[in-house]
Design a protein around this motif. Structure first.
Motif, mmCIF file in Angstrom:
data_model
loop_
_atom_site.group_PDB
_atom_site.id
_atom_site.type_symbol
_atom_site.label_atom_id
_atom_site.label_comp_id
_atom_site.label_asym_id
_atom_site.label_seq_id
_atom_site.Cartn_x
_atom_site.Cartn_y
_atom_site.Cartn_z
ATOM 1 N N UNK A 118 0.828 -1.212 0.000
ATOM 2 C CA UNK A 118 0.000 0.000 0.000
ATOM 3 C C UNK A 118 0.858 1.256 0.000
ATOM 4 N N UNK A 119 1.889 1.232 0.834
ATOM 5 C CA UNK A 119 2.756 2.410 0.905
ATOM 6 C C UNK A 119 3.414 2.663 -0.446
ATOM 7 N N UNK A 120 3.881 1.564 -1.076
ATOM 8 C CA UNK A 120 4.592 1.729 -2.342
ATOM 9 C C UNK A 120 3.651 2.052 -3.501
ATOM 10 N N UNK A 121 2.357 1.762 -3.320
ATOM 11 C CA UNK A 121 1.407 2.035 -4.400
ATOM 12 C C UNK A 121 0.941 3.484 -4.390
ATOM 13 N N UNK A 122 1.244 4.214 -3.307
ATOM 14 C CA UNK A 122 0.811 5.618 -3.213
ATOM 15 C C UNK A 122 1.489 6.461 -4.288
ATOM 16 N N UNK A 160 15.433 -12.063 1.458
ATOM 17 C CA UNK A 160 14.875 -10.754 1.111
ATOM 18 C C UNK A 160 14.321 -10.738 -0.303
ATOM 19 N N UNK A 161 14.941 -11.521 -1.231
ATOM 20 C CA UNK A 161 14.426 -11.473 -2.600
ATOM 21 C C UNK A 161 13.032 -12.061 -2.703
ATOM 22 N N UNK A 162 12.680 -13.005 -1.822
ATOM 23 C CA UNK A 162 11.301 -13.494 -1.837
ATOM 24 C C UNK A 162 10.324 -12.372 -1.524
ATOM 25 N N UNK A 163 10.630 -11.601 -0.493
ATOM 26 C CA UNK A 163 9.760 -10.479 -0.133
ATOM 27 C C UNK A 163 9.664 -9.498 -1.299
ATOM 28 N N UNK A 164 10.828 -9.178 -1.876
ATOM 29 C CA UNK A 164 10.854 -8.148 -2.911
ATOM 30 C C UNK A 164 10.055 -8.580 -4.141
ATOM 31 N N UNK A 165 10.231 -9.847 -4.517
ATOM 32 C CA UNK A 165 9.537 -10.331 -5.705
ATOM 33 C C UNK A 165 8.039 -10.363 -5.430
ATOM 34 N N UNK A 166 7.687 -10.784 -4.221
ATOM 35 C CA UNK A 166 6.298 -10.821 -3.789
ATOM 36 C C UNK A 166 5.655 -9.432 -3.843
ATOM 37 N N UNK A 167 6.372 -8.454 -3.310
ATOM 38 C CA UNK A 167 5.863 -7.082 -3.308
ATOM 39 C C UNK A 167 5.692 -6.584 -4.739
ATOM 40 N N UNK A 168 6.696 -6.872 -5.578
ATOM 41 C CA UNK A 168 6.636 -6.417 -6.962
ATOM 42 C C UNK A 168 5.438 -7.025 -7.673
ATOM 43 N N UNK A 169 5.182 -8.317 -7.409
ATOM 44 C CA UNK A 169 4.044 -8.974 -8.051
ATOM 45 C C UNK A 169 2.738 -8.333 -7.596
ATOM 46 N N UNK A 170 2.641 -8.029 -6.286
ATOM 47 C CA UNK A 170 1.428 -7.382 -5.775
ATOM 48 C C UNK A 170 1.222 -6.015 -6.420
ATOM 49 N N UNK A 171 2.320 -5.374 -6.798
ATOM 50 C CA UNK A 171 2.203 -4.062 -7.415
ATOM 51 C C UNK A 171 1.918 -4.168 -8.907
#
Ligand code: SF4
Ligand code: SF4
Ligand code: SF4
Ligand code: SF4
Ligand code: FES
Lengths: 522, 185
Positions: free
Chosen positions: A299-303, A472-483
Motif C-alpha cells: 500500500x505504501x509503495x502504491x501511493x 529478502x528477494x522473496x519479499x521483494x519479488x512478492x511485493x513487486x508482483x502485488x504491485x
C-alpha cells in the motif's frame, strides 16, 4: 624425482619436504601434537616418532627431511610401543579433567589415547599440581595442569602474531606457559592460540562452558566482520551460534582469524522472526501477521508519492550479491529509482595481517552490481538533506548493518518519512519504520560475497530461519508482483542466471557452485 | 541379511470357516471379563491395587526417582559435563553450565532439569555420569503431576531427595532438609 617409501607406499617428494608432510599428502596418518604446518618445527612432543630403516633410533617425522630411497615404517611394533610410552609420559601429570574440559570431544590427547595407547598408568606418585585457572588475557584462561608443553601457542605468538607475549617458565614437570608480568595476552589475534592448543590448556573466556562441542553442528561460511572475508566454520546448536572457527584458505586467511571477527558471532544471535508494523495509533513497532505487513508495504509503495524522486532506497553492504541484485533491479525496473544510498559501517582498525579497515563484507560485490546496473550512489549527506526537506517521502531499506542507520532513522522520524525495512534483526531503522519485514540473516543464506581482493566466496546456510523470515528477494519479488509488475525472478537459480548474464564481472563464474575456497573475479 | 523360511501351517476346514473361531475368541474375552468382575479376589487374573491405601512391594532392584548428590561440603557433585544429557535416549535432561566461584571446581550446573514426563527410567544417565553425581537409588515414585511444567524437576529439587536406606552416606544427600533450607548449591 627422488622418492621414499612410507609403509610400503612409494612417494615422490620435493627436496626439503619432511616425512610428516609427505605422509599427510598421501593420507598416511602420523599422530602429532607439537607440529603445525604453518609454524616452525619444535619436535618436542615426540608423538610423531617413526622408524627409518638403517637408522638406529626412531626419528621425529615432523623434523626429518625426506631422503632419496628412505624406507619409513609408521606402523611397526617399535613405533607403537613408543606411542604408548609417549602417552604414558604425557599422562603422568595430566589430570583426567575431560568432564569439565572444553576440549573434550575434539581433544587430540583423548583421541590418540583411545587410538594408540589404552593402557593403565603405572604412575604411583601424586600428580604435580599447577595453577588451573590462570587468566592470561582478556579472552584466555590457562590451565597449566592440562598443558603438554608443545609450545604451539608460544610459537604462534612469536611467528604469526609477531609479539612475544607468551613464554615457558620453570623447568621439568613444573614448567608452565605464562605471560611476562604486566603484559597480558591481549594481542588482536590471541584466540588463535586456543584453536591450535591440542589439549584444553587454553580456553576462551567467551566460549568456556557454554556448550559441549559434540552438541554443535559445523558448517562452512565467511566471517562478516570485515572486507577480508576470512573463511570460517560456524558452530551452532538449534540456530544459536556459539563460536566461529577459522577454516583454512591459503589465499585469504591461511588458518587464522582475528579476535574481533571471531567475537562478532553474538550479534547474529539476535534475529527477527516476525514482521513489525507501526502506525500513528501504535507508536511502538508491534508484531504483525506477515501478510498484513506485506500488504501494508505494498500500500505504501502504491501511493502516488512513492515514485522517484520521492522514493529513496538504502542497501546494506552485508547483503549478498543475489540480494543486492534483486533489490537494485526492483528499484530500477519497477520504480525507476536510479540513486541508491548505502548502509555501511565506518572504517575500523586495520593491520598488516588480516584485519581491514573496511568493515563491510560485501562492498566490492555490491559496488560491481551497482555500477553495472547503471545506478548511482546517493551520498549520505545528500540523502539526509533529501529526507529533511521532505523530497524523499518513502524510503525502502534492505538490511540493518551500518553505523549510519541511527542518523538516518532519527532524521526520518523527524521528517515523518515512511520507511519499509527488510531486516534480519531489530535496529534503529526498524524502530521508526512503518513496516519491518523479517529476512534471513547471513548464516542462513545461500549467497555470494565478494571480498576486498575481488574473490567471490559463498555462504552456505548453517540453519533455517525462524518464524516468518524469508530471503529478502522473496519479499521483494512478492511485493513487486502485488504491485502488478512482472518481475520474472522467481528462484535463486534464475537470479543467478541473470547475474551471470548481466554483470560482466560474474560472467565466467558458476554462482551456484563456487568452490569452498572461493574464486577470483576476472 | 537374514532370511528365515517358515512353512505355512495348514488350516483345517473348521478353522477356515472363520466365524466359529471368532466366537471362540469372544468367548475367551467374556470369560476373563466375568472372572474379573465376579471372581474370587485371590484367583482373579486381573490384579488391581487400590493405591494409595494398598501398596505393593517393589522388587529389590527397583530404582525409582533420580537424585543428585552433594560433595561433603554441600556443593553439588555435578560438574555439568552433559554426559548424562548426551546419553539420555529420551532427551529429557537439560543442563546449563556456569563458571563456579571455586577455581578448583571450575564448572557447575547453573540449571539442571529432568523432564520426568519424558524420562523412561532407563538409568543410562546414571551409567554415564563420571562423577557419581546422579543416582537412581531413592526407591520412591515420581509423584503425579497436575501440570506439565511440574514434571520438570530442577536441581534443587533433585538434590533434596533422600537415598535408600543402605546407600552410602558420604555424599550427603541425607541431610537434605538442612541444606535445602540454606539453599546451598
Ligand atoms: S585436554 Fe581436556 S579433554 Fe583432553 S585429555 Fe586433557 S582433560 Fe581430557
Ligand atoms: S598451552 Fe596448549 S598450545 Fe600452549 S604449550 Fe600448552 S598445550 Fe601447547
Ligand atoms: S533414566 Fe534414562 S530417560 Fe531418564 S533421564 Fe536418565 S537417561 Fe534419560
Ligand atoms: S549429573 Fe553427572 S553426567 Fe550429568 S552433567 Fe552432572 S556430572 Fe555430568
Ligand atoms: S610432532 Fe613431531 S615431535 Fe611433536
Amino acid at each position: 624425482m627422488p622418492y621414499l617409501t612410507i609403509d610400503g607406499e612409494r612417494i615422490e617428494f620435493e627436496k626439503g619436504e619432511t616425512i610428516i608432510r609427505a605422509a599427510e599428502r598421501n593420507n598416511i596418518e602420523i599422530p602429532y601434537y607439537c607440529w603445525h604446518p604453518r609454524l616452525s618445527v619444535a619436535a618436542n612432543c615426540r608423538m610423531c616418532l617413526v622408524e627409518v630403516e638403517s637408522c638406529p633410533k626412531l626419528v621425529p617425522a615432523c623434523q626429518t627431511e625426506c631422503q632419496d630411497g628412505m624406507i619409513v615404517n609408521t606402523k611397526s611394533q617399535k613405533v607403537k610401543a613408543t606411542q604408548q610410552a609417549v602417552h604414558e609420559f604425557i599422562l603422568i601429570n595430566h589430570p583426567i579433567d575431560c568432564p569439565i574440559c572444553d576440549q573434550a570431544g575434539e581433544c587430540k590427547l583423548q583421541d590418540y589415547y583411545m587410538q594408540w595407547d589404552k593402557t593403565q598408568s603405572r604412575m604411583q606418585d601424586a600428580k604435580v599440581n599447577k595453577p588451573r585457572h590462570n587468566r592470561l588475557g582478556p579472552y584466555i584462561i590457562y590451565n597449566a595442569e592440562r598443558c603438554i608443553m608443545c609450545t604451539l601457542c608460544v610459537r604462534f605468538m612469536e611467528e604469526i602474531a609477531g609479539m612475544r607475549q607468551l613464554g615457558i617458565f620453570n623447568r621439568g614437570d613444573h614448567s608452565e606457559i605464562d605471560i611476562f608480568s604486566g603484559q597480558p595476552l591481549d594481542h588482536p589475534y590471541s584466540l588463535n592460540t586456543v584453536d591450535i592448543c591440542p589439549v584444553g590448556a587454553l580456553t576462551s573466556t567467551v566460549f568456556r562452558f557454554k556448550q559441549r562441542v559434540w552438541n554443535l553442528k559445523r558448517s562452512a561460511s565467511i566471517c562478516n566482520h570485515c572486507a577480508r572475508g576470512c573463511n570460517i566454520y560456524i558452530d551452532q546448536r538449534a540456530g544459536n551460534i556459539y563460536r566461529f572457527i577459522p577454516r583454512e584458505n591459503e589465499a585469504v586467511n591461511q588458518s587464522w582469524l582475528c579476535d574481533e571477527g571471531r567475537l562478532a558471532y553474538s550479534q547474529t544471535n539476535q534475529r527477527l522472526a516476525h514482521a513489525l508494523i507501526k502506525s500513528s495509533s501504535t507508536p511502538e513497532p508491534t508484531v504483525s501477521d506477515c501478510n498484513k505487513a506485506k500488504q501494508r508495504a505494498v500500500d505504501i509503495l502504491a501511493k502516488p508519492n512513492a515514485v522517484p524522486p520521492h522514493l529513496g532506497a538504502m542497501l546494506s553492504l552485508h547483503a549478498t550479491c543475489e540480494e543486492a541484485y534483486v533489490f537494485i533491479r526492483l528499484l530500477r525496473d519497477v520504480f525507476g529509482v536510479t540513486k541508491i544510498a548505502l548502509l555501511e559501517y565506518n572504517l575500523g582498525t586495520q593491520d598488516s595481517f588480516l584485519r581491514l579497515a573496511d568493515k563491510n563484507p560485501n562492498r566490492a560485490g555490491i559496488m560491481i552490481i551497482i555500477k553495472e546496473l547503471g545506478v548511482t550512489i546517493f551520498d549520505n549527506n545528500e540523502l539526509l538533506n533529501a529526507i529533511t526537506n521532505n523530497s524523499i517521502k518513502t524510503l525502502i531499506v534492505l538490511g540493518h548493518e551500518g553505523d549510519n542507520a541511527e542518523v538516518v532513522a532519527k532524521t526520518a522520524a523527524k521528517a515523518n518519512t515512511n520507511i519499509i525495512h527488510l531486516t534480519s534483526a531489530r535496529g534503529p531503522l526498524s524502530e521508526v519504520a512503518s513496516v519491518t519485514l523479517p529476512i534471513l540473516a547471513w548464516p542462513s543464506l545461500d549467497g555470494v560475497w565478494v571480498n576486498a581482493d575481488l574473490r567471490a566466496q559463498c555462504l552456505t546456510p548453517a540453519f533455517t530461519g525462524e518464524g516468518d523470515s524469508q530471503p529478502s528477494y522473496n519479499w521483494l519479488i512478492n511485493i513487486a508482483t502485488c504491485l502488478g509488475a512482472n518481475f520474472n525472478l522467481n528462484s535463486i537459480e534464475t537470479i543467478r542466471d541473470q547475474i551471470t548474464q548481466q554483470i560482466t564481472a560474474f560472467a565466467k563464474i558458476n554462482l551456484a557452485n563456487i568452490p569452498s575456497v572461493g574464486v577470483e573475479l576476472a | 541379511m537374514i532370511i528365515k523360511v517358515r512353512e505355512r501351517t495348514k488350516m483345517s476346514a473348521y478353522e477356515r470357516l472363520y466365524l466359529p473361531e471368532v466366537f471362540r475368541g469372544l468367548g475367551v474375552t467374556l470369560k476373563h471379563l466375568f472372572h474379573n468382575l465376579f471372581g474370587n479376589h485371590k484367583t482373579r487374573p486381573l490384579q488391581t491395587v487400590r493405591y494409595p491405601e494398598q501398596k505393593l512391594n517393589y522388587p529389590e532392584r527397583f530404582r525409582g526417582q533420580h537424585r543428585l548428590l552433594r560433595r561433603d561440603n554441600g556443593s553439588t557433585r555435578c560438574v555439568a559435563c552433559y554426559l548424562c544429557a548426551t546419553a539420555c535416549p529420551a532427551y529429557c535432561i537439560h543442563i546449563v553450565a556456569g563458571e563456579a566461584k571455586d577455581p578448583k571446581i571450575e564448572k557447575y550446573p547453573t540449571s539442571f532439569t529432568i523432564d520426568m514426563l519424558r524420562c523412561i527410567y532407563c538409568g543410562l544417565c546414571v551409567e554415564a555420569c563420571p562423577e557419581d553425581a546422579i543416582r537412581m537409588d531413592t526407591g520412591i515414585h515420581t509423584k503425579p503431576f497436575l501440570a506439565r511444567s511440574d514434571a520438570v524437576m530442577g536441581h534443587l529439587e533433585l538434590l533434596a531427595f533422600p537415598g535408600q536406606k543402605d546407600t552410602s552416606l558420604p555424599y550427603g544427600a541425607q541431610e537434605y532438609r538442612v541444606l535445602k533450607n540454606t539453599e546451598k548449591i
